[in-house]
Design an enzyme around this catalytic site. Structure first.
Site, mmCIF file in Angstrom:
data_model
loop_
_atom_site.group_PDB
_atom_site.id
_atom_site.type_symbol
_atom_site.label_atom_id
_atom_site.label_comp_id
_atom_site.label_asym_id
_atom_site.label_seq_id
_atom_site.Cartn_x
_atom_site.Cartn_y
_atom_site.Cartn_z
ATOM 1 N N LYS A 1 0.822 -1.224 0.000
ATOM 2 C CA LYS A 1 0.000 0.000 0.000
ATOM 3 C C LYS A 1 0.851 1.267 0.000
ATOM 4 O O LYS A 1 2.035 1.248 0.311
ATOM 5 C CB LYS A 1 -0.997 -0.058 1.168
ATOM 6 C CG LYS A 1 -2.079 -1.090 0.862
ATOM 7 C CD LYS A 1 -3.257 -1.031 1.770
ATOM 8 C CE LYS A 1 -4.306 -2.036 1.262
ATOM 9 N NZ LYS A 1 -5.342 -2.315 2.241
ATOM 10 N N ARG B 1 -3.183 -10.062 5.193
ATOM 11 C CA ARG B 1 -3.581 -10.244 3.779
ATOM 12 C C ARG B 1 -2.424 -9.761 2.922
ATOM 13 O O ARG B 1 -2.056 -8.590 2.984
ATOM 14 C CB ARG B 1 -4.858 -9.446 3.534
ATOM 15 C CG ARG B 1 -5.423 -9.545 2.133
ATOM 16 C CD ARG B 1 -6.680 -8.691 2.010
ATOM 17 N NE ARG B 1 -7.234 -8.719 0.666
ATOM 18 C CZ ARG B 1 -6.807 -7.962 -0.341
ATOM 19 N NH1 ARG B 1 -5.816 -7.109 -0.159
ATOM 20 N NH2 ARG B 1 -7.377 -8.055 -1.530
#
Ligand code: HH2
Length: 286
Positions: free
Chosen positions: A231, A266
């Site tokens: 991210k 995740r």
């Protein structure tokens, strides 16, 4: 630390009891990300893309992931919505090919019709980045006896990173998750996973505050998932503009999450995460 998730339908590796099936695991499990979005279909045609997705999921299982999260719609900042029929065309063949192979299959969707068809095709768990805000999503999970991952997001994917603001990000996000969990369980969803939604309507400071406050969230009764893989916050911290170069930063964030009680991380680089978590577990066992 042991974590558990209850289903009202059979699930690979879960133990049967009077109220359903409980999947339990020690320490932090890895949820491998399997994106079946248009780019993966652009060359080689649908068959080649399906074969590649299935091979990638099998490799993740062999590496030791507990869950594979199948997604047919990107939720990245600015991403355009995908119609339900298109999302189904992407995820259903993958679910059908993998069901019965021993992997717990999660489907990353915000749409009740996609969730219902995915569960009917053999998926086990719904990962909803809107936290089952839609009552129809709660009904679909309850009817299928499938637990759900409830994620916090401020706004919606197209606009969420424009100007996120909170009076107290930790209190607001944790409060939201607890309310959504109560609503989901009251509607008959068998169990929930909570996820503060790293990068979903949050600045770097918001993301860091939530990661630092993880011990508060993981103290509660529900398993907590952290999804920081590749991210933007890693770019802001360490100047890594290309997403595919962010696995070292992803590992650092996820090892932090594991140390503070996250039940699931995740990740794109699933095998690297399994390896790093095993090493961390061995260190902690001494
Ligand atoms: N992040 C993405 C997607 N789904 N689900 C949960 N529970 N938590 C997350 O942090 C999360 C998520 C990221 O968006 P996407 O555009 O789908 O990218 P990718 O799936 O490659 O991470």
């Amino acid at each position: 630390m042991r974590h558990a998730l209850t289903f009202r339908r059979p699930v690979p590796g879960a133990e049967r009891h009077a109220d359903g099936w409980t999947l339990s695991w020690e320490g932090t499990a890895v949820m491998g990300i399997l994106n079946v979005t248009p780019d993966s279909f652009s060359d080689g045609g649908r068959h080649a893309a399906l074969d590649a997705a299935v091979a990638s999921a099998r490799a993740m299982r062999e590496a030791g992931v507990l869950f594979v999260d199948i997604g047919g719609e990107s939720t990245r900042p600015g991403a355009a919505p995908v119609p339900a029929h298109e999302e189904l065309d992407r995820v259903l063949p993958v679910i059908r090919a993998l069901s019965g192979e021993g992997t717990v299959l999660s489907v990353d969707t915000m749409k009740p019709e996609v969730a219902a068809a995915a569960l009917a095709a053999g998926a086990h768990l719904i990962n909803d980045v809107t936290g089952l805000r839609d009552p129809q999503m709660r009904a679909v999970c309850a009817d299928a006896g499938a637990p759900a991952c409830l994620m916090h997001m401020q706004g919606e994917p197209r606009t969420m990173q424009r100007d996120p603001h909170y009076a107290d990000v930790v209190q607001e996000v944790h409060g939201y998750l607890h309310v959504q969990a109560r609503e989901a369980l009251a509607a008959g969803v068998p169990d929930v996973i909570l996820d503060p939604g790293i990068g979903f309507g949050k600045t770097l400071d918001h993301n860091l505050a939530l990661l630092r406050a993880l011990p508060e969230l993981t103290e509660g009764p529900h398993p907590v998932l952290i999804g920081a893989s590749r991210k933007r916050l890693i770019d802001f911290i360490a100047d890594v503009p290309e997403a595919q170069d962010r696995d070292p930063g992803s590992l650092a964030l996820h090892l932090h999450a594991a140390r503070h009680g996250a039940a699931i991380v995740r990740a794109h680089a699933a095998a690297a995460h399994v390896q790093a978590l095993r090493v961390q577990t061995a260190l902690n066992a001494g």
